[in-house]
Scaffold this motif. Sequence first.
Motif, PDB file in Angstrom:
ATOM      1  N   VAL A 163      19.156  50.443  44.784  1.00 61.55           N
ATOM      2  CA  VAL A 163      20.482  50.496  44.170  1.00 61.55           C
ATOM      3  C   VAL A 163      20.785  51.935  43.764  1.00 61.55           C
ATOM      4  N   SER A 164      21.911  52.450  44.234  1.00 61.62           N
ATOM      5  CA  SER A 164      22.360  53.797  43.856  1.00 61.62           C
ATOM      6  C   SER A 164      23.595  53.662  42.982  1.00 61.62           C
ATOM      7  N   ILE A 165      23.595  54.379  41.864  1.00 64.68           N
ATOM      8  CA  ILE A 165      24.672  54.267  40.887  1.00 64.68           C
ATOM      9  C   ILE A 165      25.287  55.644  40.631  1.00 64.68           C
ATOM     10  N   ALA A 166      26.599  55.685  40.623  1.00 64.56           N
ATOM     11  CA  ALA A 166      27.325  56.859  40.131  1.00 64.56           C
ATOM     12  C   ALA A 166      28.058  56.447  38.870  1.00 64.56           C
ATOM     13  N   THR A 167      28.101  57.325  37.899  1.00 62.63           N
ATOM     14  CA  THR A 167      28.763  57.012  36.636  1.00 62.63           C
ATOM     15  C   THR A 167      30.071  57.799  36.510  1.00 62.63           C
ATOM     16  N   LEU A 168      31.050  57.142  35.910  1.00 60.82           N
ATOM     17  CA  LEU A 168      32.292  57.800  35.504  1.00 60.82           C
ATOM     18  C   LEU A 168      32.420  57.594  34.005  1.00 60.82           C
ATOM     19  N   ALA A 169      32.409  58.674  33.245  1.00 59.96           N
ATOM     20  CA  ALA A 169      32.405  58.573  31.791  1.00 59.96           C
ATOM     21  C   ALA A 169      33.300  59.647  31.176  1.00 59.96           C
ATOM     22  N   GLN A 170      33.691  59.393  29.942  1.00 59.05           N
ATOM     23  CA  GLN A 170      34.502  60.365  29.206  1.00 59.05           C
ATOM     24  C   GLN A 170      33.647  61.533  28.734  1.00 59.05           C
ATOM     25  N   ASP A 171      34.253  62.707  28.758  1.00 63.68           N
ATOM     26  CA  ASP A 171      33.518  63.945  28.504  1.00 63.68           C
ATOM     27  C   ASP A 171      33.430  64.241  26.999  1.00 63.68           C
ATOM     28  N   TYR A 172      32.736  63.355  26.278  1.00 66.41           N
ATOM     29  CA  TYR A 172      32.409  63.596  24.865  1.00 66.41           C
ATOM     30  C   TYR A 172      31.216  62.723  24.519  1.00 66.41           C
ATOM     31  N   THR A 209      41.841  60.854  41.068  1.00 71.39           N
ATOM     32  CA  THR A 209      41.684  61.024  42.513  1.00 71.39           C
ATOM     33  C   THR A 209      40.515  61.937  42.841  1.00 71.39           C
ATOM     34  N   ALA A 210      40.458  63.102  42.196  1.00 67.21           N
ATOM     35  CA  ALA A 210      39.384  64.053  42.488  1.00 67.21           C
ATOM     36  C   ALA A 210      38.031  63.498  42.039  1.00 67.21           C
ATOM     37  N   SER A 211      38.014  62.869  40.869  1.00 65.42           N
ATOM     38  CA  SER A 211      36.764  62.272  40.387  1.00 65.42           C
ATOM     39  C   SER A 211      36.258  61.210  41.353  1.00 65.42           C
ATOM     40  N   ALA A 212      37.172  60.345  41.803  1.00 62.72           N
ATOM     41  CA  ALA A 212      36.785  59.275  42.721  1.00 62.72           C
ATOM     42  C   ALA A 212      36.249  59.836  44.028  1.00 62.72           C
ATOM     43  N   GLN A 213      36.885  60.881  44.523  1.00 59.08           N
ATOM     44  CA  GLN A 213      36.431  61.454  45.793  1.00 59.08           C
ATOM     45  C   GLN A 213      35.017  62.007  45.674  1.00 59.08           C
ATOM     46  N   LEU A 238      39.801  51.730  35.806  1.00 57.51           N
ATOM     47  CA  LEU A 238      39.452  50.818  36.905  1.00 57.51           C
ATOM     48  C   LEU A 238      40.548  50.675  37.960  1.00 57.51           C
ATOM     49  N   PRO A 239      41.809  50.387  37.597  1.00 60.85           N
ATOM     50  CA  PRO A 239      42.809  50.175  38.658  1.00 60.85           C
ATOM     51  C   PRO A 239      42.992  51.389  39.565  1.00 60.85           C
ATOM     52  N   LYS A 240      42.920  52.570  38.973  1.00 61.96           N
ATOM     53  CA  LYS A 240      43.149  53.769  39.770  1.00 61.96           C
ATOM     54  C   LYS A 240      41.972  54.040  40.709  1.00 61.96           C
ATOM     55  N   ILE A 241      40.768  53.729  40.237  1.00 62.65           N
ATOM     56  CA  ILE A 241      39.601  53.864  41.124  1.00 62.65           C
ATOM     57  C   ILE A 241      39.672  52.809  42.219  1.00 62.65           C
ATOM     58  N   ALA A 242      39.995  51.576  41.839  1.00 62.97           N
ATOM     59  CA  ALA A 242      40.064  50.484  42.816  1.00 62.97           C
ATOM     60  C   ALA A 242      41.145  50.727  43.865  1.00 62.97           C
ATOM     61  N   ASP A 243      42.268  51.341  43.461  1.00 65.10           N
ATOM     62  CA  ASP A 243      43.356  51.622  44.401  1.00 65.10           C
ATOM     63  C   ASP A 243      42.925  52.567  45.523  1.00 65.10           C
ATOM     64  N   LEU A 244      41.854  53.330  45.270  1.00 62.16           N
ATOM     65  CA  LEU A 244      41.368  54.276  46.273  1.00 62.16           C
ATOM     66  C   LEU A 244      40.368  53.638  47.232  1.00 62.16           C
ATOM     67  N   LYS A 245      40.212  52.322  47.146  1.00 64.70           N
ATOM     68  CA  LYS A 245      39.455  51.513  48.113  1.00 64.70           C
ATOM     69  C   LYS A 245      37.980  51.918  48.255  1.00 64.70           C
ATOM     70  N   PRO A 246      37.204  51.866  47.176  1.00 65.05           N
ATOM     71  CA  PRO A 246      35.779  52.180  47.309  1.00 65.05           C
ATOM     72  C   PRO A 246      35.046  51.227  48.239  1.00 65.05           C
ATOM     73  N   GLU A 247      35.602  50.021  48.424  1.00 68.39           N
ATOM     74  CA  GLU A 247      34.957  49.051  49.321  1.00 68.39           C
ATOM     75  C   GLU A 247      34.893  49.563  50.763  1.00 68.39           C
ATOM     76  N   ARG A 248      35.706  50.550  51.112  1.00 72.32           N
ATOM     77  CA  ARG A 248      35.631  51.169  52.449  1.00 72.32           C
ATOM     78  C   ARG A 248      34.237  51.685  52.740  1.00 72.32           C
TER      79      ARG A 248
END
Length: 396
Positions: A163-172, A209-213, A238-248
Amino acid sequence: MRLKLTIAAATAGIFFASAAFAQDIKIALIAGKTGPLEAYAKQTEAGFMMGLEYLTKGTMAVGGRKINVIVKDDQLKADLAKTLLEQAYNDDNVDLAIGTTSSAAALAMLPVAEENGKVLIVEPAVADAITGEKWNRFIFRTSRNSTQDAYGAAAAVPASGEVSIATLAQDYAFGKDGVAALKNALAEIRPNAKVVFEEYAPQNATDFTASAQRIFDALKDKPGKKIINIIWAGQHPLPKIADLKPERFGIEIAPGGNILPAMQIYKNYPGMEGAVYYYYAFPKNAMNDWLVAEHQKRFNAPPDFFTAGGFAAASAAVTAIQKAGGTDTEKLITAMEGMTFETPKGPMTFRKEDHQALQDMYHFKVKASGKDANDLLDLVATIPADKMPIPVRNKR
């Protein structure tokens, strides 16, 4: 005459002692009621007041003393939170305090409790440092910490396969603590899973967008299961990440728990899994049954994430005062160390070493369809407190 004066003096002493005993129990509730986490603060306050009502059977009194709650808004500002707690201890003469919403504000409050020699029950701030390196003996925490969140998230990860995990978190502090805790938890209970990339974004970020890429690029060629773990307070990305279609790229999203308005977007992603601190339909006990029924009756909605936390803080305070036989600080500390108390989640216990409340977490799956806007999650498993080896970090 001398005998009469002696009797009068003795009677006066009894009167004043009785009056002192009958004084109100004063509790300060400090929360960030102004700003982006306003909803969290309002839920904490509602839960705290409902908890006092339930635990005192509607009398709002303990040991014959009325409870007087003084609510203060720190506006999520660390300096203001510190000042308000100083005022509560010195000007309002409170017996103990509860607070606050922001981890940064809570951290600023810790030395104030120590300087004034009064108990501070931290709710709902989660930074590990609160019961870690910044802790002192006057600090108790009913809210979960970042590491408990992380163990919940780790337990929701498959126990076998790469399992490979990437995290998206707030910068504080909240986001960074959360990522560090997740990495430690995975190493402890899911060694098959690794955090391979960390992305941090501003607290007020709206364009991902840039974070997701960057996250997609880090994950897309990894073998096995690929997960984005989101650690976020406030409006959810979540919605903005999901809109970029990570399932691709065969990438899944694990969003973690949140308040109901934030989680209502989850229903667009049925089958998504994660871990949550509290969801009204999961715990099965009389206290939670009352809270759910009464909250629905009064607010036309079920109790939420931080409502349960406020209720837990009320339970800790009332249980401690009853056990200590009053509000003397040293007696409260003695009563609270190792104390087990009931909450809407079930029993919690203040660990003696660092005063962190040990508690269950919940592994959830998003429902394919619910009967209403708040019918969102199915319970996959309760993650028992004793299955999460939360480290002691305060070097007591």
